[in-house]
Design an enzyme around this catalytic site. Structure first.
Site, mmCIF file in Angstrom:
data_model
loop_
_atom_site.group_PDB
_atom_site.id
_atom_site.type_symbol
_atom_site.label_atom_id
_atom_site.label_comp_id
_atom_site.label_asym_id
_atom_site.label_seq_id
_atom_site.Cartn_x
_atom_site.Cartn_y
_atom_site.Cartn_z
ATOM 1 N N ARG A 264 0.814 -1.076 -0.017
ATOM 2 C CA ARG A 264 0.010 0.088 -0.114
ATOM 3 C C ARG A 264 0.864 1.058 -0.008
ATOM 4 N NH1 ARG A 264 -5.713 -0.243 2.522
ATOM 5 N NH2 ARG A 264 -6.169 -2.325 2.326
ATOM 6 N N ARG B 103 -3.288 7.502 1.181
ATOM 7 C CA ARG B 103 -3.393 8.535 2.141
ATOM 8 C C ARG B 103 -2.380 9.230 2.954
ATOM 9 N NH1 ARG B 103 -8.686 5.690 4.297
ATOM 10 N NH2 ARG B 103 -7.123 3.979 4.114
ATOM 11 N N ARG C 268 -7.047 12.757 -4.397
ATOM 12 C CA ARG C 268 -8.345 12.323 -3.807
ATOM 13 C C ARG C 268 -9.372 13.516 -3.396
ATOM 14 N NH1 ARG C 268 -12.041 9.918 -1.794
ATOM 15 N NH2 ARG C 268 -11.882 8.230 -0.356
ATOM 16 N N ASP D 219 -7.284 -1.991 -6.430
ATOM 17 C CA ASP D 219 -7.863 -2.695 -5.048
ATOM 18 C C ASP D 219 -7.937 -4.109 -5.305
ATOM 19 O OD1 ASP D 219 -8.245 -1.789 -2.472
ATOM 20 O OD2 ASP D 219 -9.865 -3.113 -2.927
ATOM 21 N N TYR E 7 -15.286 -10.777 1.183
ATOM 22 C CA TYR E 7 -16.021 -9.646 1.056
ATOM 23 C C TYR E 7 -17.251 -9.812 0.115
ATOM 24 C CZ TYR E 7 -12.005 -6.564 2.633
ATOM 25 O OH TYR E 7 -11.460 -5.977 3.511
#
Ligand code: CP3
Length: 350
Positions: A31, A35, A44, A80, A157
């Site tokens: 990752r 952010r 973003r 992702d 998920y």
């Protein structure tokens, strides 16, 4: 001479994955684009996450951000693991402060009729991004890592509808609907293989499978619901392509013999594992990647440097070591500590 050292630089991550001796361990972070970087936040502000991964130009720009800022030895495609969910007809949203949400999680009765999607068509934006990133990466002389969620984590998920710390519904299926779960895992395995094939065709030079939630299973269930599917994917990739593949799941040590039997080129080691211990148990032909605790990136610089060097020292006589975190980097991570870790690894000569 300059040409030669550039060639060496290109090869360092791929060399380590094939357990060749390298001047120092290569480094990248799971990752690594995200952010914690201001450059990411700037994009973003104007786009939601799905737009960012769905627009090849944006995905390319974001993939390169941590390379420009910190000088990692490999880039990882900005995307992702849940890109596979929509082609199967599930809705997917990333909600602020919650994470991924699927409003219509799968019901056991629906699995039989679930169609295997045309991944080449449905995920075209990913393969476009790969081509564009490869083009832009040329001057950097570092490889591009592609990836997929592994069948079990993606299935989790689709069944739970969100991140679920105990996987209660999945475990209910294990107890009541194992055939439907196997059916879903089979279908996802076909799609993961298609997805990885297309990423390789588009130009990725290495692959990683993320099976984060596999770490929540018992050993017996890992053997039944994880190992056969990972093995099928890994052996497909190793037979069909000349592209190395790494497997990540949490609780590496609990499943180590099964992970070794899956036979990936590399194992991505979680942050709780004792490197000395795993080093003595994994064949010297299999690379090891990891495993700094992502929370250590919040420590004082001296403490952080000490812990990084401790890992480098443990692994210095073991070709096939790639420095990484033991799980993804957190959004509040101080960037100066990321730089410190990269610089420490890059200047280490053991
Ligand atoms: O490694 C990389 O830099 C490549 C990109 C990547 C992302 N997610 C970007 C991302 C990769 C490889 C992943 C993997 C992933 N995604 C996993 C497996 C690895 C792991 O960390 O356990 C899982 C379980 C997911 C699912 C997912 N995606 C969650 C749970 C979330 C929300 C997490 C959170 O902290 O809010 C995401 C969103 C996500 N994926 C973001 C990024 C940069 C944040 C998006 C944003 O809001 O800007």
């Amino acid at each position: 001479m300059l040409e030669l050292s550039l060639t060496l630089l290109i090869m360092i991550y791929l060399d380590a994955l094939s357990c060749k001796k390298t001047e120092r361990p290569p480094i990248w972070f799971m990752r690594q684009a995200g952010r914690y970087m201001q450059q990411y936040q700037d994009i973003r502000k104007n786009h939601n996450f799905l737009e960012m991964i769905g627009t090849p130009q944006l995905a390319t720009e974001i993939t390169l951000q941590p390379i420009d800022a910190f000088g990692f030895d490999a880039a990882i495609l900005f995307s992702d693991i849940l890109t596979l969910v929509k082609p199967f007809g599930c809705s997917l949203e990333f909600k602020e402060g919650i994470g991924p949400v699927i409003d219509d999680p799968l019901q056991a009765e629906a699995i039989k009729a679930l169609e295997i999607p045309n991944i080449k068509q449905e995920c075209g934006f990913v393969f476009e991004a790969v081509k564009l990133i490869r083009e832009k990466l040329l001057p950097y002389k570092i490889p591009l890592i592609g990836f997929s969620g592994a069948p079990f984590t993606v299935a989790s998920y689709m069944i739970e509808g969100k991140s679920s710390p105990n996987l209660e519904t999945v475990k209910y299926w294990i107890g009541h609907n194992p055939n439907e779960l196997h059916d879903l895992l089979e279908k996802l395995t076909v799609s993961v293989i298609d997805y990885l094939d297309e990423q390789v065709n588009a130009g990725v030079q290495a692959l990683q499978l993320f099976d984060t939630w596999a770490g929540l299973l018992s050993y017996e269930d890992f053997k039944l619901f994880i190992a056969p599917y990972l093995k099928k994917i890994v052996s497909h990739v190793r037979t069909k392509h000349n592209v190395p593949i790494t497997v990540f799941c949490k609780h590496t040590m609990a499943f180590l013999d099964l992970l070794i039997d899956i036979n990936p080129n590399g194992i991505s080691v979680d942050w709780q594992t004792n490197l000395r211990d795993i080093k003595s148990k994994v064949p010297s032909t299999m690379a090891l990647q990891g495993n700094l605790d992502p929370l250590l990136l919040f420590a004082k610089p001296e403490k952080l440097r000490e812990r990084v060097i401790e890992k480098l020292d443990i692994m210095k006589d073991r070709p096939g070591y790639i420095f990484n975190l033991g799980h993804g980097i957190l959004p509040t991570t101080p960037v100066e500590n990321v730089k410190l870790v990269v610089d420490t690894v890059k200047s280490y000569r053991g």
